[in-house]
Motif scaffolding. Structure first.
Motif, PDB file in Angstrom:
ATOM      1  N   ALA A  92     -37.020  33.885 -31.387  1.00 49.67           N
ATOM      2  CA  ALA A  92     -38.449  33.121 -30.203  1.00 49.67           C
ATOM      3  C   ALA A  92     -38.798  30.882 -30.805  1.00 49.67           C
ATOM      4  CB  ALA A  92     -39.632  33.532 -30.961  1.00 49.67           C
ATOM      5  N   ALA A  93     -39.069  30.755 -29.971  1.00 51.75           N
ATOM      6  CA  ALA A  93     -38.861  29.260 -29.684  1.00 51.75           C
ATOM      7  C   ALA A  93     -40.549  28.637 -30.866  1.00 51.75           C
ATOM      8  CB  ALA A  93     -39.760  28.802 -28.778  1.00 51.75           C
ATOM      9  N   ILE A 131     -44.534  30.574 -34.537  1.00 49.70           N
ATOM     10  CA  ILE A 131     -44.184  30.776 -33.528  1.00 49.70           C
ATOM     11  C   ILE A 131     -44.824  30.315 -32.020  1.00 49.70           C
ATOM     12  CG2 ILE A 131     -42.666  32.629 -31.956  1.00 49.70           C
ATOM     13  CD1 ILE A 131     -41.906  32.243 -34.936  1.00 49.70           C
ATOM     14  N   ALA A 132     -44.000  30.026 -30.636  1.00 48.86           N
ATOM     15  CA  ALA A 132     -44.964  29.724 -30.063  1.00 48.86           C
ATOM     16  C   ALA A 132     -44.428  31.412 -28.816  1.00 48.86           C
ATOM     17  CB  ALA A 132     -44.282  28.264 -29.401  1.00 48.86           C
ATOM     18  N   ASP A 133     -45.747  31.205 -27.984  1.00 47.32           N
ATOM     19  CA  ASP A 133     -45.115  32.181 -26.500  1.00 47.32           C
ATOM     20  C   ASP A 133     -44.525  31.556 -25.907  1.00 47.32           C
ATOM     21  OD1 ASP A 133     -47.840  33.395 -27.154  1.00 47.32           O
ATOM     22  OD2 ASP A 133     -49.079  32.252 -25.942  1.00 47.32           O
ATOM     23  N   SER A 134     -43.452  32.759 -25.762  1.00 47.42           N
ATOM     24  CA  SER A 134     -42.172  32.392 -24.630  1.00 47.42           C
ATOM     25  C   SER A 134     -41.953  32.117 -23.933  1.00 47.42           C
ATOM     26  CB  SER A 134     -41.217  33.394 -24.717  1.00 47.42           C
ATOM     27  OG  SER A 134     -41.370  34.202 -24.042  1.00 47.42           O
ATOM     28  N   GLY A 135     -43.162  32.159 -22.744  1.00 44.04           N
ATOM     29  CA  GLY A 135     -43.280  32.012 -21.483  1.00 44.04           C
ATOM     30  C   GLY A 135     -42.348  32.839 -20.348  1.00 44.04           C
ATOM     31  N   ASP A 182     -44.386  42.464 -26.809  1.00 40.88           N
ATOM     32  CA  ASP A 182     -44.708  41.009 -27.560  1.00 40.88           C
ATOM     33  C   ASP A 182     -44.441  39.646 -25.986  1.00 40.88           C
ATOM     34  OD1 ASP A 182     -44.920  40.066 -30.562  1.00 40.88           O
ATOM     35  OD2 ASP A 182     -43.783  39.054 -29.039  1.00 40.88           O
ATOM     36  N   SER A 183     -45.478  38.697 -26.473  1.00 38.63           N
ATOM     37  CA  SER A 183     -45.197  37.880 -25.610  1.00 38.63           C
ATOM     38  C   SER A 183     -44.707  36.345 -26.090  1.00 38.63           C
ATOM     39  CB  SER A 183     -46.459  37.078 -24.903  1.00 38.63           C
ATOM     40  OG  SER A 183     -47.688  36.674 -26.319  1.00 38.63           O
ATOM     41  N   LYS A 184     -44.322  36.489 -27.145  1.00 44.90           N
ATOM     42  CA  LYS A 184     -43.337  34.911 -28.558  1.00 44.90           C
ATOM     43  C   LYS A 184     -42.145  35.365 -28.302  1.00 44.90           C
ATOM     44  CE  LYS A 184     -47.885  34.516 -30.502  1.00 44.90           C
ATOM     45  NZ  LYS A 184     -48.373  33.014 -30.523  1.00 44.90           N
TER      46      LYS A 184
END
Length: 329
Positions: free
Chosen positions: A250-251, A99-103, A117-119
């Motif tokens: 999530a990405a 899972i990547a950070d979402s930004g 959560d940041s993701k």
């Protein structure tokens, strides 16, 4: 370079330019999300209008099945985004390392409990409940313990191994019964007409009159009030509280379109997208300003029960085994 070769090169370059301006975004989600009455079609149309891309929703059975698919595919997954697992599965999904950070800025979201959560990006939420037809069922349980231990109602619920509502019931049972959950499951299982793979099958059987109650959501009656013009379907309010579900997206780090995937995640928490959820997914949007059918004003506000996703990750296998042993007796 002769004229023929030059012309061919220009054609190829132009073709490459055309194809490069339109990307494909593949989103793994659950089946009801992609249905004609779900939020998928409206979100697809709205996002494609701003992204110059094609959005392809891939519908799987349910949120837990979605996570299981991701486990099998790993970094070879064709998905750019997973959408539809819930807060209970976040730690397990993160542990896969995919899972990547979402930004995405989540500071303005309204949720049942604090989210950091940041993701994973929350896009709607609800509380599980047992729905009944008040024209048929008169002695409605007022607590989970009354449903399990005293009532004579028949129920339908979903499989905790592959369904997020089914898992929600498992966590609800555990939060109320703790170490006594095994015995409680045996009592509840005696009332079960069937256990379905997902929500859609369970709710359809209930509407056909196959059971007195069905595991669904506090918000489910709003659908019937809005589209069927009836308030006969109600959610039973339980004194212990109701288990919370926050649905998230999530990405994947393996996405070939990671920036486009992040753009979609940001889009999910904008008002145009949030306006879609209440009237199609029949869950609470995460923006207070989002539009909601008037029927939402008639719903009760339950107290929230929940485990952290880390606690679920540490115990889910044992809790599923506990349910399976009780269900097989």
């Amino acid at each position: 370079m002769n004229k023929t070769t030059l012309f061919s090169s220009l054609v190829l370059a132009a073709s490459a330019s055309v194809f490069s301006t339109e990307s494909n975004l593949t989103v793994y989600t659950y089946e009801s999300f992609t249905s004609e009455w779900g939020p998928g079609p409206a979100l697809e149309k709205a996002f494609e209008a701003q992204c110059n891309c094609n959005v392809d929703f891939v519908g799987l059975e349910d949120g837990v099945a979605l996570l299981n698919r991701l486990k099998l595919e790993g970094k070879q997954s064709q998905a750019d985004i997973i959408l539809g697992i819930d807060d209970a599965l976040v730690a397990e999904a993160k542990a896969l390392g995919l899972i990547a950070d979402s930004g995405v800025d989540l500071s303005k979201l309204s949720l049942p409990y604090e989210w950091s959560d940041s993701k994973f990006v929350p896009y709607d939420y609800g509380h599980f409940a047992f729905v009944y037809d008040q024209t048929k069922l008169k002695n409605v349980p007022s607590s989970l313990k009354e449903l399990v231990e005293e009532s004579k109602v028949s129920i339908i619920y979903q499989d905790p191994r592959i369904s997020t509502p089914g898992q929600g019931l498992m966590l609800w049972m555990k939060s109320v019964y703790g170490e006594k959950a095994n015995e409680a499951w045996q009592q509840l299982q005696a009332k079960a007409v069937t256990v379905t793979p997902g929500w859609s099958e369970a709710y359809a059987l209930f509407l056909e009159g196959q059971s007195d109650m069905v595991l669904s959501y506090v918000t489910s009656p709003a659908y019937h009030m809005t589209w069927d013009d009836t308030d006969k379907y109600q959610a039973a309010q339980f004194s212990e509280g109701h288990y919370t579900q926050i649905e998230v997206a999530a990405a994947l780090e393996s996405s070939a379109n990671i920036e486009l995937a992040r753009e979609f995640l940001s889009f999910l928490v904008t008002k145009p997208a949030q306006d879609v959820f209440a009237g199609t997914n029949w869950m609470w949007p995460v923006l207070e300003s989002a539009e909601k059918p008037e029927a939402f004003d008639q719903l009760f506000s339950p107290s929230s029960l929940y485990f952290s996703s880390e606690e679920v990750l540490a115990n889910r296998r044992d809790w599923v085994k506990e349910w399976r042993n009780a269900a097989s007796q």
